[in-house]
Design an enzyme around this catalytic site. Structure first.
Site, PDB file in Angstrom:
ATOM      1  N   HIS A  51       0.843  -1.185  -0.011  1.00 13.78           N
ATOM      2  CA  HIS A  51       0.010   0.011   0.035  1.00 13.78           C
ATOM      3  C   HIS A  51       0.756   1.392   0.003  1.00 13.78           C
ATOM      4  CE1 HIS A  51      -4.035  -1.990   1.922  1.00 13.78           C
ATOM      5  NE2 HIS A  51      -3.303  -2.717   0.665  1.00 13.78           N
ATOM      6  N   GLU A  53       1.069   3.737   2.128  1.00 11.69           N
ATOM      7  CA  GLU A  53       1.817   4.297   3.161  1.00 11.69           C
ATOM      8  C   GLU A  53       2.709   3.486   3.604  1.00 11.69           C
ATOM      9  OE1 GLU A  53      -2.892   5.278   3.605  1.00 11.69           O
ATOM     10  OE2 GLU A  53      -1.661   3.884   2.610  1.00 11.69           O
ATOM     11  N   CYS A  81      -5.756   2.247   5.744  1.00 13.11           N
ATOM     12  CA  CYS A  81      -6.467   0.964   6.149  1.00 13.11           C
ATOM     13  C   CYS A  81      -5.920   0.491   7.469  1.00 13.11           C
ATOM     14  CB  CYS A  81      -6.164  -0.001   5.227  1.00 13.11           C
ATOM     15  SG  CYS A  81      -4.534  -0.643   5.093  1.00 13.11           S
ATOM     16  N   CYS A  84      -2.029  -0.249   7.244  1.00 13.74           N
ATOM     17  CA  CYS A  84      -1.243   0.853   7.274  1.00 13.74           C
ATOM     18  C   CYS A  84      -1.216   1.775   8.525  1.00 13.74           C
ATOM     19  CB  CYS A  84      -1.669   1.773   6.029  1.00 13.74           C
ATOM     20  SG  CYS A  84      -1.354   0.924   4.337  1.00 13.74           S
TER      21      CYS A  84
END
Length: 149
Positions: A51, A53, A81, A84
């Site tokens: 992801h 991040e 999320c 993250c």
């Protein structure tokens, strides 16, 4: 602040254009300087943890040569999320700024809210999770504790 978000948006757009992953970008800032950045690379890397991040945190850690991002701030195109969010907490980042929220990304097919619902309500139809006992594992924790402390 908007300059950092604009940079994250450019990262996200570039990732979408290159078919690397979803429309997400993030930057890590320390002392008003970008020290890490990333975009969603789930498709590019065949890695569900890639992801934006996470990629930005990895990049910042590499650039700063540390796992501790105390004093850093993360700016993201979307609400982190739970994975993250955990990485942000583990890295000691204390401030997060984001634009779109979990319900907005749910409207384009992302399941972040499902995980938040699981964590908030322990919906058992999503995941079976159960603790088991193992003496060797417990001994390993004790050995680690004795070598560190």
């Amino acid at each position: 602040m908007n300059n950092y978000i604009d940079f994250a948006v450019r990262m996200a757009k570039n990732g979408v254009f290159n078919k690397e992953g979803g429309p997400f970008g993030a930057v890590v800032v320390k002392n008003e300087k970008i020290v890490g950045f990333g975009n969603n690379q789930v498709l590019k890397n065949n890695d569900p943890t890639a992801h934006a991040e996470i990629m930005a945190i990895r990049n910042a850690c590499k650039n700063l040569n540390t796992y501790d991002l105390t004093g850093c701030v993360i700016y993201s195109t979307s609400e982190p999320c739970p994975m993250c969010l955990s990485a942000i907490i583990w890295s000691n980042i204390k401030e997060v700024y984001f634009v779109t929220d979990r319900l907005e990304v749910a409207n384009i097919g992302f399941r972040d809210n499902l995980i938040y619902e699981y964590l908030e309500h322990k919906k058992t139809d999503i995941l079976k999770i159960q603790q088991i006992k193992n003496l060797k594992c417990e001994q390993l924790l004790e050995e680690y504790k004795n070598t560190i402390y």
